[in-house]
Design a protein around this motif. Structure first.
Motif, mmCIF file in Angstrom:
data_model
loop_
_atom_site.group_PDB
_atom_site.id
_atom_site.type_symbol
_atom_site.label_atom_id
_atom_site.label_comp_id
_atom_site.label_asym_id
_atom_site.label_seq_id
_atom_site.Cartn_x
_atom_site.Cartn_y
_atom_site.Cartn_z
ATOM 1 N N LEU A 118 41.381 13.314 38.337
ATOM 2 C CA LEU A 118 41.214 15.515 38.959
ATOM 3 C C LEU A 118 39.722 15.490 39.243
ATOM 4 N N TYR A 119 39.037 16.564 39.718
ATOM 5 C CA TYR A 119 37.442 16.619 40.062
ATOM 6 C C TYR A 119 37.424 18.113 40.010
ATOM 7 N N LEU A 120 36.325 18.887 39.582
ATOM 8 C CA LEU A 120 35.789 20.226 40.139
ATOM 9 C C LEU A 120 34.839 20.195 41.378
ATOM 10 N N ASP A 121 35.564 21.288 41.789
ATOM 11 C CA ASP A 121 35.199 21.722 43.091
ATOM 12 C C ASP A 121 34.702 23.246 43.378
ATOM 13 N N SER A 122 33.559 23.927 43.498
ATOM 14 C CA SER A 122 33.015 25.119 43.195
ATOM 15 C C SER A 122 31.940 25.586 44.509
ATOM 16 N N PHE A 123 32.148 26.567 45.112
ATOM 17 C CA PHE A 123 31.533 27.006 45.965
ATOM 18 C C PHE A 123 31.902 28.889 46.408
ATOM 19 N N GLU A 124 31.411 29.656 46.885
ATOM 20 C CA GLU A 124 30.671 30.471 47.346
ATOM 21 C C GLU A 124 31.092 31.043 48.697
ATOM 22 N N ILE A 125 32.078 32.461 48.178
ATOM 23 C CA ILE A 125 32.316 33.334 50.245
ATOM 24 C C ILE A 125 30.889 32.793 51.228
ATOM 25 N N LYS A 126 30.094 33.394 50.294
ATOM 26 C CA LYS A 126 28.933 33.572 50.705
ATOM 27 C C LYS A 126 28.675 32.262 51.882
ATOM 28 N N ASP A 127 29.177 30.925 51.409
ATOM 29 C CA ASP A 127 28.244 29.782 52.264
ATOM 30 C C ASP A 127 28.835 29.405 53.247
ATOM 31 N N VAL A 128 30.021 30.052 53.242
ATOM 32 C CA VAL A 128 31.504 29.884 54.284
ATOM 33 C C VAL A 128 30.562 30.726 55.834
ATOM 34 N N LYS A 129 30.776 32.218 55.013
ATOM 35 C CA LYS A 129 29.929 33.017 56.232
ATOM 36 C C LYS A 129 29.733 34.246 55.378
ATOM 37 N N SER A 130 28.122 34.514 55.568
ATOM 38 C CA SER A 130 28.144 35.591 55.200
ATOM 39 C C SER A 130 28.616 37.300 55.326
ATOM 40 N N LEU A 131 28.934 37.420 54.714
ATOM 41 C CA LEU A 131 29.364 38.456 54.492
ATOM 42 C C LEU A 131 28.993 39.819 53.560
ATOM 43 N N GLN A 132 29.481 41.545 54.018
ATOM 44 C CA GLN A 132 28.735 42.386 53.225
ATOM 45 C C GLN A 132 29.764 43.488 52.931
ATOM 46 N N GLY A 133 29.544 44.176 52.080
ATOM 47 C CA GLY A 133 30.563 45.811 52.068
ATOM 48 C C GLY A 133 32.145 45.391 51.774
ATOM 49 N N ASP A 134 32.715 46.553 52.517
ATOM 50 C CA ASP A 134 33.738 45.660 53.064
ATOM 51 C C ASP A 134 34.722 44.766 52.925
ATOM 52 N N HIS A 135 33.541 44.262 53.795
ATOM 53 C CA HIS A 135 33.840 42.441 55.051
ATOM 54 C C HIS A 135 34.402 41.939 53.358
ATOM 55 N N LEU A 136 33.456 41.558 52.680
ATOM 56 C CA LEU A 136 33.969 40.765 51.454
ATOM 57 C C LEU A 136 34.603 40.688 50.689
ATOM 58 N N SER A 137 34.638 42.236 50.659
ATOM 59 C CA SER A 137 36.056 43.045 49.479
ATOM 60 C C SER A 137 37.539 42.048 50.414
ATOM 61 N N ARG A 138 37.642 42.568 51.954
ATOM 62 C CA ARG A 138 39.285 42.105 52.652
ATOM 63 C C ARG A 138 38.952 39.895 52.734
ATOM 64 N N ALA A 139 38.017 39.417 52.832
ATOM 65 C CA ALA A 139 37.518 38.043 52.357
ATOM 66 C C ALA A 139 38.504 38.243 51.021
ATOM 67 N N ILE A 140 38.022 38.460 49.953
ATOM 68 C CA ILE A 140 38.728 38.507 48.993
ATOM 69 C C ILE A 140 40.315 38.780 49.013
ATOM 70 N N GLY A 141 40.272 39.616 49.803
ATOM 71 C CA GLY A 141 41.843 40.312 48.825
ATOM 72 C C GLY A 141 42.668 39.322 50.366
ATOM 73 N N ARG A 142 42.079 38.851 51.240
ATOM 74 C CA ARG A 142 42.725 37.738 51.683
ATOM 75 C C ARG A 142 43.510 36.153 51.058
ATOM 76 N N ILE A 143 42.072 36.048 50.433
ATOM 77 C CA ILE A 143 42.761 34.991 49.849
ATOM 78 C C ILE A 143 43.523 35.225 48.388
ATOM 79 N N ALA A 144 43.108 36.091 48.220
ATOM 80 C CA ALA A 144 44.311 36.285 46.184
ATOM 81 C C ALA A 144 45.864 36.853 48.000
ATOM 82 N N GLY A 145 45.929 37.685 48.129
ATOM 83 C CA GLY A 145 47.441 37.958 48.364
ATOM 84 C C GLY A 145 48.059 38.884 48.413
ATOM 85 N N HIS A 146 49.096 39.819 48.207
ATOM 86 C CA HIS A 146 49.546 40.456 48.230
ATOM 87 C C HIS A 146 49.761 40.464 46.076
#
Length: 213
Positions: A118-146
């Protein structure tokens, strides 16, 4: 020219065979025991106080380490002792505490002590795509889901544990399963609809079941 008659043939089994080194051998020679510190973030201090019994218990009983909480430095200190049997116990203990500081549950983090792959892996959303503002919030919402349904689906399909800490994403699992979860999260960050990601996860989950059989 080399005289072939003067060459001495190698003796079979001439390589030295040393017995395995015990963890306490270096301390018997007067050297200091190994020590490791893991810093605790401010937002994890209160949960650490509540779960302290469940944290230092496995470290002392399963790994045989000496553990204490340094309140001034705000870190957990661990060191090997004469009861430490595994040479890699200190690293396992550090990974266990580190996983808890990242936000994983104690029961999930204990798996790092029981399993070796077992291992641990960490990364940021900005490492994948540079998002800001509402676009970043929507990306977090898509990952979490309802109500976190998307995150739970990825965890169950890939057999991993995921922690969403603002823009940082932490994944715990085996190397292959981490890759499956990371690919699904990256697809969501890039804008793929959850239904398409679910279909891909179903395919991956069915393949994993076939390999297990």
């Amino acid at each position: 020219m080399i005289d072939e008659e003067n060459l001495v043939p190698p003796v079979a089994g001439s390589a030295p065979a040393f017995a395995p080194l015990a963890p306490g051998t270096d301390r018997a020679e007067g050297l200091k025991s190994e020590m490791r510190r893991v810093a605790i973030p401010p937002h994890r201090m209160s949960p650490l106080k509540k779960d302290w019994v469940n944290i230092f218990g496995p470290l002392t009983e399963m790994l045989g380490l000496q553990v204490r909480m340094n309140v001034q430095r705000r870190c957990v200190e661990m060191r090997t002792s004469k009861h430490t049997k595994d040479i890699g116990a200190l690293q396992k203990g550090a990974d266990f505490v580190k996983a808890y500081t990242l936000g994983f549950d104690v029961n999930d983090a204990i798996a790092l002590l029981r399993l070796d792959d077992l291992y641990l892996d960490s990364f940021e959303i900005k490492d994948v795509k540079s998002l800001q503002g509402d676009h970043l919030s929507r990306a977090i919402g898509r990952i979490a889901g309802h109500e976190g349904k998307t995150k739970f689906t990825i965890e169950n399909a890939s057999r991993t544990r995921i922690v969403l800490a603002d823009t940082k994403i932490h994944i715990m699992g085996s190397f292959q399963n981490i890759k499956i979860a990371r690919d699904a999260i990256v697809s969501l960050i890039l804008g793929s609809p959850p239904g398409k990601v679910y279909a891909g996860l179903r395919t991956v989950a069915s393949r994993m079941k076939q390999r297990a059989i």
